[in-house]
Design an enzyme around this catalytic site. Sequence first.
Site, PDB file in Angstrom:
ATOM      1  N   VAL A   1     -40.439 -52.149  53.173  1.00 24.45           N
ATOM      2  CA  VAL A   1     -40.872 -53.089  52.139  1.00 24.45           C
ATOM      3  C   VAL A   1     -40.406 -54.520  52.388  1.00 24.45           C
ATOM      4  O   VAL A   1     -40.988 -55.469  51.833  1.00 24.45           O
ATOM      5  CB  VAL A   1     -40.398 -52.580  50.759  1.00 24.45           C
ATOM      6  CG1 VAL A   1     -38.878 -52.732  50.626  1.00 24.45           C
ATOM      7  CG2 VAL A   1     -41.109 -53.294  49.626  1.00 24.45           C
ATOM      8  N   CYS A   2     -39.413 -54.716  53.217  1.00 25.95           N
ATOM      9  CA  CYS A   2     -38.899 -56.072  53.440  1.00 25.95           C
ATOM     10  C   CYS A   2     -39.621 -56.819  54.550  1.00 25.95           C
ATOM     11  O   CYS A   2     -39.390 -58.017  54.746  1.00 25.95           O
ATOM     12  CB  CYS A   2     -37.401 -56.025  53.745  1.00 25.95           C
ATOM     13  SG  CYS A   2     -36.412 -55.399  52.364  1.00 25.95           S
TER      14      CYS A   2
ATOM     15  N   GLU B   1     -36.300 -49.308  52.705  1.00 26.16           N
ATOM     16  CA  GLU B   1     -36.096 -49.877  54.036  1.00 26.16           C
ATOM     17  C   GLU B   1     -35.188 -48.937  54.822  1.00 26.16           C
ATOM     18  O   GLU B   1     -34.689 -47.949  54.287  1.00 26.16           O
ATOM     19  CB  GLU B   1     -35.463 -51.272  53.943  1.00 26.16           C
ATOM     20  CG  GLU B   1     -36.442 -52.422  54.087  1.00 26.16           C
ATOM     21  CD  GLU B   1     -37.151 -52.461  55.433  1.00 26.16           C
ATOM     22  OE1 GLU B   1     -36.710 -51.745  56.358  1.00 26.16           O
ATOM     23  OE2 GLU B   1     -38.135 -53.203  55.562  1.00 26.16           O
TER      24      GLU B   1
ATOM     25  N   GLY C   1     -50.775 -47.068  58.065  1.00 27.48           N
ATOM     26  CA  GLY C   1     -51.346 -48.259  58.690  1.00 27.48           C
ATOM     27  C   GLY C   1     -50.724 -48.580  60.028  1.00 27.48           C
ATOM     28  O   GLY C   1     -51.114 -49.551  60.674  1.00 27.48           O
TER      29      GLY C   1
ATOM     30  N   ALA D   1     -56.074 -44.955  59.278  1.00 27.81           N
ATOM     31  CA  ALA D   1     -57.128 -45.857  59.739  1.00 27.81           C
ATOM     32  C   ALA D   1     -56.525 -46.929  60.637  1.00 27.81           C
ATOM     33  O   ALA D   1     -55.398 -47.374  60.405  1.00 27.81           O
ATOM     34  CB  ALA D   1     -57.830 -46.508  58.545  1.00 27.81           C
ATOM     35  N   PRO D   2     -57.262 -47.372  61.652  1.00 23.73           N
ATOM     36  CA  PRO D   2     -56.750 -48.434  62.514  1.00 23.73           C
ATOM     37  C   PRO D   2     -56.714 -49.792  61.838  1.00 23.73           C
ATOM     38  O   PRO D   2     -55.990 -50.686  62.273  1.00 23.73           O
ATOM     39  CB  PRO D   2     -57.722 -48.431  63.691  1.00 23.73           C
ATOM     40  CG  PRO D   2     -58.992 -47.879  63.130  1.00 23.73           C
ATOM     41  CD  PRO D   2     -58.558 -46.860  62.113  1.00 23.73           C
TER      42      PRO D   2
ATOM     43  N   HIS E   1     -54.266 -61.092  69.002  1.00 27.46           N
ATOM     44  CA  HIS E   1     -53.257 -60.955  67.957  1.00 27.46           C
ATOM     45  C   HIS E   1     -52.069 -61.868  68.244  1.00 27.46           C
ATOM     46  O   HIS E   1     -51.936 -62.397  69.344  1.00 27.46           O
ATOM     47  CB  HIS E   1     -52.766 -59.502  67.849  1.00 27.46           C
ATOM     48  CG  HIS E   1     -53.706 -58.601  67.115  1.00 27.46           C
ATOM     49  ND1 HIS E   1     -54.768 -57.971  67.742  1.00 27.46           N
ATOM     50  CD2 HIS E   1     -53.766 -58.225  65.808  1.00 27.46           C
ATOM     51  CE1 HIS E   1     -55.427 -57.239  66.852  1.00 27.46           C
ATOM     52  NE2 HIS E   1     -54.834 -57.380  65.674  1.00 27.46           N
TER      53      HIS E   1
ATOM     54  N   LYS F   1     -47.035 -58.664  68.312  1.00 24.91           N
ATOM     55  CA  LYS F   1     -47.640 -57.328  68.285  1.00 24.91           C
ATOM     56  C   LYS F   1     -47.202 -56.544  69.513  1.00 24.91           C
ATOM     57  O   LYS F   1     -47.264 -57.043  70.639  1.00 24.91           O
ATOM     58  CB  LYS F   1     -49.166 -57.423  68.214  1.00 24.91           C
ATOM     59  CG  LYS F   1     -49.833 -56.064  68.015  1.00 24.91           C
ATOM     60  CD  LYS F   1     -51.295 -56.207  67.631  1.00 24.91           C
ATOM     61  CE  LYS F   1     -51.977 -54.852  67.472  1.00 24.91           C
ATOM     62  NZ  LYS F   1     -51.331 -54.031  66.406  1.00 24.91           N
TER      63      LYS F   1
ATOM     64  N   THR G   1     -57.270 -51.351  66.117  1.00 26.03           N
ATOM     65  CA  THR G   1     -58.601 -51.738  65.648  1.00 26.03           C
ATOM     66  C   THR G   1     -59.590 -51.814  66.799  1.00 26.03           C
ATOM     67  O   THR G   1     -60.729 -51.349  66.687  1.00 26.03           O
ATOM     68  CB  THR G   1     -58.532 -53.086  64.918  1.00 26.03           C
ATOM     69  OG1 THR G   1     -57.630 -52.975  63.815  1.00 26.03           O
ATOM     70  CG2 THR G   1     -59.899 -53.514  64.416  1.00 26.03           C
TER      71      THR G   1
END
EC number: 1.17.1.8
Length: 268
Positions: free
Chosen positions: A10-11, A35, A99, A123-124, A156, A160, A167
């Site tokens: 979440v952080c 976290e 994700g 899902a990508p 990207h 990354k 995707t």
Amino acid sequence: MTIKVGVTGVCGRMGRMLVEATHKAQGCMLGAASEYPGHTLIGADAGELAGVGKLGVLVGGDAETTFRDADVVIDFSVVEATLAHLRLALAQGTPIVIGTTGFSAAERQQIALAAERIPVVFAPNYAVGVNLLFKIAAEVAAVLGGEYDIEIVEAHHRHKVDAPSGTALGLGQAIAEAVERNLDEVAIYGRQGQTGARDPQTIGFSTIRGGDVVGDHTAMFMTDGERLELTHRASSRMTFAKGAVRAAKWVVEQKPGLYDMRDILGFK
């Protein structure tokens, strides 16, 4: 019924956006947030971290509690963490929206096996526009693919860690299915040196990394005299967060199974 959404990691950038998207979405609320153990922000209010004000949900260091307290959990993290979270989802019977990208074939099989027992959205990409790109590109490929060279280009940000992007691979898979090819057999990931003439059956992938690019994806269909390009550009990660929250609201009503955004958007 108000759905309690849990967010892991979440952080991070996506985690904070998921909190914001959950807070703003109708019919759901942030139910839990976590976290990794020892994170410096454990104990902070997740809403304040996301810039939406106090929500009364503190960042925990135990993901098991997140899966226990939430109706559904959204996980955008790294492969190792996601697989650990998947085991927690199985133990608690909690639906999960994944994700994370960069899984191996064996790791994807673990997700598929888990989906026999709990509802899983995997899902990508969760942007609605990207999933429309998948659909449109497949339709174009079905008409042109046999006569046109097909290339996929993605860009990207510099941080990354996997390439090509999930995707881009999802786009390639949609196109390959439309032209009745096995992507594992026809994919070419970059070219260098004396490669020889292009095999017309191949689907090429090119990767760009740099700056703060959120995500650009282009499918190119090329033949003598013309080129058709289909492009999606993401300008904010919020588009992914909104799509993931949409998926979370949808999957809590589903029976165990492996789903993707095409199910949620009614493309299947």
